[in-house]
Write a protein that holds these residues in place. Structure first.
Motif, mmCIF file in Angstrom:
data_model
loop_
_atom_site.group_PDB
_atom_site.id
_atom_site.type_symbol
_atom_site.label_atom_id
_atom_site.label_comp_id
_atom_site.label_asym_id
_atom_site.label_seq_id
_atom_site.Cartn_x
_atom_site.Cartn_y
_atom_site.Cartn_z
ATOM 1 N N SER A 75 0.722 -1.561 -0.089
ATOM 2 C CA SER A 75 0.008 0.100 -0.302
ATOM 3 C C SER A 75 0.895 1.117 -0.233
ATOM 4 N N ASN A 76 0.134 2.164 -0.466
ATOM 5 C CA ASN A 76 0.884 3.746 0.018
ATOM 6 C C ASN A 76 -0.367 4.312 1.063
ATOM 7 N N THR A 77 1.220 4.955 2.018
ATOM 8 C CA THR A 77 0.744 5.928 2.827
ATOM 9 C C THR A 77 1.191 6.817 2.754
ATOM 10 N N GLY A 78 0.873 8.106 3.545
ATOM 11 C CA GLY A 78 2.085 9.798 3.342
ATOM 12 C C GLY A 78 1.117 9.834 2.512
ATOM 13 N N THR A 79 1.901 11.495 2.447
ATOM 14 C CA THR A 79 1.922 12.294 1.399
ATOM 15 C C THR A 79 3.015 13.191 0.849
ATOM 16 N N CYS A 80 3.390 13.386 -0.223
ATOM 17 C CA CYS A 80 4.585 13.952 -0.801
ATOM 18 C C CYS A 80 4.535 15.253 -0.906
ATOM 19 N N ALA A 81 5.823 16.136 -0.004
ATOM 20 C CA ALA A 81 5.814 17.525 -0.399
ATOM 21 C C ALA A 81 6.680 18.024 -0.557
ATOM 22 N N ALA A 82 7.587 16.908 -2.062
ATOM 23 C CA ALA A 82 8.788 17.502 -1.581
ATOM 24 C C ALA A 82 9.476 18.141 -2.984
ATOM 25 N N ARG A 83 9.812 19.005 -3.178
ATOM 26 C CA ARG A 83 10.104 19.762 -4.352
ATOM 27 C C ARG A 83 10.496 18.730 -5.397
ATOM 28 N N HIS A 84 11.654 18.027 -5.101
ATOM 29 C CA HIS A 84 12.601 17.352 -5.860
ATOM 30 C C HIS A 84 12.100 15.868 -6.106
ATOM 31 N N ILE A 85 11.409 15.139 -6.615
ATOM 32 C CA ILE A 85 11.068 13.830 -6.558
ATOM 33 C C ILE A 85 12.408 13.206 -7.339
ATOM 34 N N CYS A 86 12.399 11.841 -7.452
ATOM 35 C CA CYS A 86 13.299 11.002 -7.973
ATOM 36 C C CYS A 86 12.796 9.854 -7.757
ATOM 37 N N LEU A 87 11.886 8.929 -9.581
ATOM 38 C CA LEU A 87 11.337 7.935 -9.499
ATOM 39 C C LEU A 87 12.181 7.081 -9.636
ATOM 40 N N VAL A 88 12.308 5.742 -9.237
ATOM 41 C CA VAL A 88 13.036 4.401 -9.700
ATOM 42 C C VAL A 88 11.939 3.658 -10.036
ATOM 43 N N ILE A 89 11.927 3.170 -11.174
ATOM 44 C CA ILE A 89 11.178 2.294 -11.766
ATOM 45 C C ILE A 89 12.167 1.078 -11.972
ATOM 46 N N GLY A 90 11.808 -0.662 -11.998
ATOM 47 C CA GLY A 90 12.303 -1.410 -11.720
ATOM 48 C C GLY A 90 12.304 -1.770 -13.252
ATOM 49 N N PRO A 91 12.551 -3.146 -14.060
ATOM 50 C CA PRO A 91 13.416 -2.937 -15.108
ATOM 51 C C PRO A 91 11.728 -4.319 -15.068
ATOM 52 N N GLU A 92 11.871 -4.840 -16.418
ATOM 53 C CA GLU A 92 10.653 -6.148 -16.338
ATOM 54 C C GLU A 92 11.205 -6.927 -15.625
ATOM 55 N N GLY A 93 9.983 -7.448 -14.693
ATOM 56 C CA GLY A 93 10.486 -8.932 -13.853
ATOM 57 C C GLY A 93 10.626 -8.255 -12.389
ATOM 58 N N GLY A 94 10.687 -7.071 -12.199
ATOM 59 C CA GLY A 94 10.541 -6.533 -11.671
ATOM 60 C C GLY A 94 12.176 -6.045 -10.040
ATOM 61 N N PHE A 95 12.526 -6.108 -9.676
ATOM 62 C CA PHE A 95 13.566 -5.594 -8.462
ATOM 63 C C PHE A 95 13.252 -6.630 -7.483
ATOM 64 N N THR A 96 14.988 -7.699 -6.911
ATOM 65 C CA THR A 96 15.490 -8.203 -6.943
ATOM 66 C C THR A 96 14.640 -8.037 -5.272
#
Length: 76
Positions: free
Chosen positions: A12-33
């Protein structure tokens, strides 16, 4: 800067994001280990889910950016 890693095993996702700078990390197909997900957490990334469906890497990036824009009020 806040970092978020989209991980299919996140429940689940909890909380909110109030950051000015955000880094999104998207895993490879098959997902992260488990080791990769733990390494991201150790470096301050917060694990989030994009829902129950497994998305292709390029689709996940668009979906994640859309969710961020919605949360930040950029979509109206």
């Amino acid at each position: 800067m806040k970092s978020f890693a989209s991980w299919e095993s996140e429940g689940s996702n909890t909380g909110t994001c109030a950051a000015r700078h955000i880094c999104l990390v998207i895993g490879p197909e098959g997902g992260f280990t488990l080791d990769e997900a733990e390494l991201l957490r150790q470096h301050g990334a917060r694990s989030v889910t994009l829902g129950p469906r497994i998305l292709r890497a390029e689709t996940a990036a668009i979906a994640a950016m859309s969710a961020v824009q919605y949360e930040l009020g950029d979509l109206g």
